[in-house]
Enzyme design. Structure first.
Site, PDB file in Angstrom:
ATOM      1  CG  ASP A  20      -1.630  -1.230   1.039  1.00 45.40           C
ATOM      2  OD1 ASP A  20      -2.357  -1.583   0.260  1.00 45.40           O
ATOM      3  OD2 ASP A  20      -1.961  -1.821   2.165  1.00 45.40           O
ATOM      4  CE  LYS A  23       2.853  -2.372  -4.580  1.00 49.00           C
ATOM      5  NZ  LYS A  23       2.578  -2.113  -2.983  1.00 49.00           N
ATOM      6  N   GLY A  47      -4.347  -4.550  -4.367  1.00 45.77           N
ATOM      7  CA  GLY A  47      -5.321  -3.529  -4.725  1.00 45.77           C
ATOM      8  C   GLY A  47      -4.753  -2.269  -4.843  1.00 45.77           C
ATOM      9  CG  HIS A  48      -1.744  -1.837  -7.504  1.00 43.02           C
ATOM     10  ND1 HIS A  48      -1.109  -2.604  -8.542  1.00 43.02           N
ATOM     11  CD2 HIS A  48      -1.208  -2.373  -6.374  1.00 43.02           C
ATOM     12  CE1 HIS A  48      -0.156  -3.290  -7.557  1.00 43.02           C
ATOM     13  NE2 HIS A  48      -0.327  -3.135  -6.514  1.00 43.02           N
ATOM     14  CD  GLN A 224       0.681  -8.755  -2.356  1.00 44.30           C
ATOM     15  OE1 GLN A 224       1.262  -9.391  -3.050  1.00 44.30           O
ATOM     16  NE2 GLN A 224      -0.738  -8.504  -2.885  1.00 44.30           N
TER      17      GLN A 224
HETATM   18  P1  IMP Z   1      -2.305 -12.787   1.630  1.00 46.02           P
HETATM   19  O1  IMP Z   1      -1.504 -12.287   0.545  1.00 46.02           O
HETATM   20  O2  IMP Z   1      -3.869 -12.579   1.598  1.00 46.02           O
HETATM   21  O3  IMP Z   1      -1.947 -14.181   2.005  1.00 46.02           O
HETATM   22  O4  IMP Z   1      -2.064 -12.070   3.239  1.00 46.02           O
HETATM   23  C1  IMP Z   1      -0.882 -12.134   3.690  1.00 46.02           C
HETATM   24  C2  IMP Z   1      -0.393 -10.761   4.511  1.00 46.02           C
HETATM   25  O5  IMP Z   1      -0.228 -10.082   3.503  1.00 46.02           O
HETATM   26  C3  IMP Z   1      -1.500 -10.196   5.200  1.00 46.02           C
HETATM   27  O6  IMP Z   1      -0.936  -9.544   6.360  1.00 46.02           O
HETATM   28  C4  IMP Z   1      -2.154  -9.229   4.311  1.00 46.02           C
HETATM   29  O7  IMP Z   1      -3.056  -8.092   5.096  1.00 46.02           O
HETATM   30  C5  IMP Z   1      -0.839  -8.603   3.595  1.00 46.02           C
HETATM   31  N1  IMP Z   1      -1.309  -8.224   2.398  1.00 46.02           N
HETATM   32  C6  IMP Z   1      -1.546  -8.900   1.324  1.00 46.02           C
HETATM   33  N2  IMP Z   1      -1.611  -8.369   0.134  1.00 46.02           N
HETATM   34  C7  IMP Z   1      -1.429  -6.982   0.640  1.00 46.02           C
HETATM   35  C8  IMP Z   1      -1.711  -5.661  -0.136  1.00 46.02           C
HETATM   36  O8  IMP Z   1      -2.007  -5.649  -1.071  1.00 46.02           O
HETATM   37  N3  IMP Z   1      -1.460  -4.532   0.723  1.00 46.02           N
HETATM   38  C9  IMP Z   1      -1.065  -4.808   2.071  1.00 46.02           C
HETATM   39  N4  IMP Z   1      -1.232  -5.834   2.461  1.00 46.02           N
HETATM   40  C10 IMP Z   1      -1.049  -7.028   1.940  1.00 46.02           C
END
Ligand code: IMP
Length: 453
Positions: A20, A23, A47-48, A224
């Site tokens: 977040d 990007k 989520g962009h 991420q």
């Molecule tokens: P997962 O990717 O859904 O398996 O989540 C694993 C960890 O990564 C969790 O702490 C999520 O909140 C974090 N996470 C996954 N995708 C994002 C993102 O796009 N932005 C921020 N945190 C993320």
């Protein structure tokens, strides 16, 4: 065909914190200069937010260059794709006339199957990672145990049915008793959905090698952030893919020489969603979007340097709620130790600071330059950023304070000289400490709200 090593014009954009960082905006601003934009890891957990005129769109799987005419958009080998959401995203953007590129979906990318969501719920009850619940973890687990279903499998009906049976045999013992899994129904459903994406499916690694050899400029869009990467991130509170620049090679099927520039995106304050250690966190109660507001008491507390009120202000004013889940993000002070680590593991050649404007009006502003760990000085120069979350939990941030700059003074500024002197000093301190240039500085969500130096 030989790949020319001279023409390897790949640019990578990675998140330098816990995701977040902004990007999408950076990719959107660079996209006009490239002909290809590639996603190489993750899936619908991303989520962009990008803008078309005044309207904001949250993209989840489609690369951020989609609204620029004629761009080639690639979903690479290393992705964990949610087909339903992908179809909804493609056709939703098309309906609005916003799908302006050419999409290519890797036949090697893995598919998030419906029962993986139930598997993930079971794991979350034990592990408490705070995932986005997009079945990202189970999709990569099944990729690694060789029982995953890939996009290319959906074009081969006979083998698909066998593969689904094997997948179900492995999944059944892990699912709640009574969970219904019907291999034939699953195959029919996937075959039907495949028809909606068939025209886009390709061997994208091969196409990328052609485009690289032809000297086309390619942008690899990370999702991420570095500290959520499966190997280098704050394990186990991380995602399941390689979010770092090295993930480009395995996730897009291109050689390391394809990467020329690595641009790290660093928000003026890091945020984290979900669980996990966060040394510079500004702690205050979690609340979802719309359930909290800045009160007069908060303003009074901010003036006295109250950290809980500053955190709440950053979240509310900065709209720091998940684009995918709506969950509140946890804000913190700038952490130069973690950022230096991100510079090192990604081989960053430059960084783009974002959201400086959200700190407008906060005085003083703090930056963590080292951690005190039981009397040890961890600064990522002599002692590295901790690999263990239990060490990170005991690290106390050592802060440097900066005088703030006036409210609304940075928002939308496009000329570096017009930034308030204190804002420039804060940026230049970070730049010197990271040892890489800030050629681009983001001062607002729209692509034109950018300073180029
Ligand atoms: P997962 O990717 O859904 O398996 O989540 C694993 C960890 O990564 C969790 O702490 C999520 O909140 C974090 N996470 C996954 N995708 C994002 C993102 O796009 N932005 C921020 N945190 C993320």
């Amino acid at each position: 065909m030989q790949i020319s090593l001279v023409k390897m014009p790949g640019i990578v954009v990675v998140g330098a914190q816990w995701g977040d960082e902004g990007k999408g905006k950076v990719v959107d601003a660079i996209a006009p200069q490239v002909s290809v934009v590639v996603r190489y890891q993750g899936g619908a957990n991303a989520g962009h937010t990008v803008y078309s005129g005044c309207e904001a769109y949250a993209l989840h799987q489609i690369p951020s260059g989609v609204m620029h005419a004629g761009k080639k958009l690639v979903l690479g080998d290393g992705m964990a794709l949610n087909i339903d959401k992908l179809i909804a995203e493609i056709y939703g953007l098309k309906e609005k006339g916003l799908f302006k590129g050419c999409l290519y979906i890797s036949d090697r990318a893995h598919v998030a199957l419906m029962h993986y969501f139930s598997l993930e719920a079971g794991r979350e009850a034990i592990l408490h990672v705070g995932t986005t619940q997009q079945a990202i973890g189970p999709t990569y687990e099944f990729a690694a145990n060789r029982a995953g279903i890939r996009i290319g499998d959906l074009s081969d009906e006979l083998n698909l049915r066998d593969k689904i049976r094997r997948n179900i045999d492995l999944s059944r013992p892990l699912l709640p008793v009574g969970f219904i899994l019907n291999p034939d129904e699953m195959a029919e459903d996937l075959l039907e959905k495949f028809e909606k994406i068939r025209p886009y499916v390709a061997d994208t690694s091969f196409l990328l090698s052609r485009w690289l050899a032809a000297g086309e400029d390619i942008l690899f869009e990370g999702s991420q952030g570095t500290l959520l990467s499966i190997n280098q991130g704050t394990y186990p509170h991380c995602t399941s893919s390689h979010t770092v620049s090295g993930g480009v090679t395995v996730g897009a099927g291109v050689p390391p020489q394809a990467i020329k520039r690595v641009i790290g995106v660093i928000k003026a304050y890091p945020t984290r969603v979900g669980e996990g250690e966060f040394p510079t966190e500004l702690k205050f109660p979690a609340a979802r979007k719309g359930e909290e507001a800045i009160t007069d008491a908060d303003i009074a507390a901010i003036k006295k340097g109250g950290e809980a009120a500053i955190g709440k202000y950053i979240r509310v004013f900065g709209d720091e709620y998940g684009a995918t889940t709506g969950r509140p993000r946890r804000p913190g002070w700038t952490d130069i130790v973690a950022e230096r680590f991100a510079v090192r593991v990604n081989g960053m050649t430059e960084a783009v600071p974002t959201r400086l404007d959200i700190l407008d009006g906060i005085d003083p502003v703090k930056a963590c330059v080292a951690y005190d760990f039981d009397g040890r000085h961890i600064d990522e120069i002599k002692e590295p950023f901790p690999s263990s979350e239990s060490v990170l939990a005991r690290c106390r941030p050592v802060y440097v304070e900066f005088p703030g700059w006036p409210k609304d003074s940075s928002f939308g500024v496009t000329d570096y000289g017009k930034l308030h002197g204190n804002a420039r000093r804060f940026l230049e301190f970070r730049e010197e400490n990271l040892g890489i240039p800030f050629r681009m500085i983001s001062t607002g969500p729209k692509s034109y709200q950018t300073i180029f130096r």
